[in-house]
Design an enzyme around this catalytic site. Structure first.
Site, PDB file in Angstrom:
ATOM      1  N   SER A 132      34.486  76.739  98.269  1.00  0.00           N
ATOM      2  CA  SER A 132      34.957  77.084  99.700  1.00  0.00           C
ATOM      3  C   SER A 132      35.767  77.886  99.919  1.00  0.00           C
ATOM      4  O   SER A 132      35.693  78.284 101.312  1.00  0.00           O
ATOM      5  CB  SER A 132      35.355  75.871 100.147  1.00  0.00           C
ATOM      6  OG  SER A 132      36.938  75.414  99.405  1.00  0.00           O
ATOM      7  N   ASP A 136      43.040  71.309 108.319  1.00  0.00           N
ATOM      8  CA  ASP A 136      43.574  70.286 107.152  1.00  0.00           C
ATOM      9  C   ASP A 136      44.219  70.120 106.446  1.00  0.00           C
ATOM     10  O   ASP A 136      44.128  69.363 105.745  1.00  0.00           O
ATOM     11  CB  ASP A 136      41.931  70.611 106.823  1.00  0.00           C
ATOM     12  CG  ASP A 136      40.959  71.334 105.686  1.00  0.00           C
ATOM     13  OD1 ASP A 136      42.539  71.728 105.603  1.00  0.00           O
ATOM     14  OD2 ASP A 136      40.251  71.461 105.175  1.00  0.00           O
ATOM     15  N   HIS A 194      42.413  74.199 102.995  1.00  0.00           N
ATOM     16  CA  HIS A 194      41.757  75.291 102.625  1.00  0.00           C
ATOM     17  C   HIS A 194      43.023  76.092 103.691  1.00  0.00           C
ATOM     18  O   HIS A 194      43.388  76.088 104.917  1.00  0.00           O
ATOM     19  CB  HIS A 194      40.798  75.215 103.304  1.00  0.00           C
ATOM     20  CG  HIS A 194      39.374  74.868 102.883  1.00  0.00           C
ATOM     21  ND1 HIS A 194      38.858  73.115 103.366  1.00  0.00           N
ATOM     22  CD2 HIS A 194      38.902  74.681 101.734  1.00  0.00           C
ATOM     23  CE1 HIS A 194      38.218  72.584 102.279  1.00  0.00           C
ATOM     24  NE2 HIS A 194      38.200  73.565 101.562  1.00  0.00           N
TER      25      HIS A 194
END
Length: 267
Positions: free
Chosen positions: A74, A237, A240
């Site tokens: 990611s 979050d 990340h």
């Protein structure tokens, strides 16, 4: 009953109490870790922004071209931000295009959110389709670390991926597993456990990449203290990177990527 008998019985009781306490502590600690793992696994994390272009050209027309491809998880995609310029690829492309010696960066990404090192073989195949990239930047390892994968497996798969790219005459830079002890989405003591796992993975990555002829940037060592000190380096979050976090990574990676680009231009 003699004093010796009393002492012997007392020692036995204390020994049993110590064993029971150790067992209770171990079971209790395992229960805490299991509970924290369940919570961490079911949190709402940032998702890939489908509106972000996976291909872009950055820089002035006529500048020397540079084909840069990103592989990995990611972080390679820039999950956590919603503008191309804020992703790790976008920030690196902008930095590489600046100044009188700037490059015209043809940026692409074949990374997939959630990827582990075992997924790199497919990504390498995709990266080598069509026109050969000059530089490949691999960002991988966090999902291996949180899954407590064996470092030996990680190093084998990563080394194979780097070797394959190098055989295709692609310069390779690998950003190792970041400092997972800095994430806020995972509570202690699980945070410390995944942080330890991440450091093991990063050491294995470093050895594998160097053996395969690539360059390494230790993201945990170089950027971990910044992430630990500044919560704004993480997106909403708590896991990340944010735009600020990707900027910190981009500046840490820039010297190695620029050096790889200079070598590639002499091919």
């Amino acid at each position: 009953m003699t004093e010796q008998d009393i002492a012997t019985r007392l020692a036995g009781r204390l020994g049993r109490a110590a064993v029971l306490s150790l067992i209770a502590g171990t079971v209790g600690g395992a229960a805490v870790l299991a509970g924290e793992a369940f919570i961490a696994r079911h949190r709402r994390y940032a998702q890939p922004e489908l509106g972000l272009a996976l291909r872009a050209t950055v820089g002035r027309a006529g500048a020397p071209p540079l084909r840069l491809v990103l592989l990995g998880d990611s972080s390679a995609l820039g999950v956590g931000v919603d503008r191309l310029d804020d992703t790790i690829g976008g920030q690196l492309a902008n930095l590489l295009s600046e100044g009188p010696t700037g490059r015209l960066v043809h940026l692409s990404c074949v990374g997939v959110s959630g990827s582990r090192t075992t997924d790199l073989a497919t990504q390498v195949a995709r990266a080598l389709l069509g026109e050969r990239p000059d530089v490949a930047l691999i960002l991988i390892g966090a999902n291996d670390a949180t899954g407590l994968r064996r470092p030996s497996d990680v190093s084998a798969y990563l080394g194979a991926a780097v070797h394959r790219l190098r055989e295709a005459r692609v310069e390779v830079v690998v950003g190792t597993c970041p400092d997972l002890g800095a994430v806020r989405a995972i509570a202690p003591p699980l945070r410390q456990l995944v942080g330890w796992s991440g450091r093991r993975i990063a050491r294995a990555q470093t050895a594998a990449v160097l053996d395969a002829g690539g360059s390494v940037v230790d993201l945990g060592t170089e950027t971990g203290p910044v992430f630990r000190a500044d919560a704004n380096t993480l997106c909403h979050d708590g896991y990340h990177p944010s735009a600020d976090g990707y900027r910190v990574w981009a500046h840490a990676l820039l010297p190695a990527v620029a050096a790889a680009a200079a070598v590639a231009s002499r091919h």
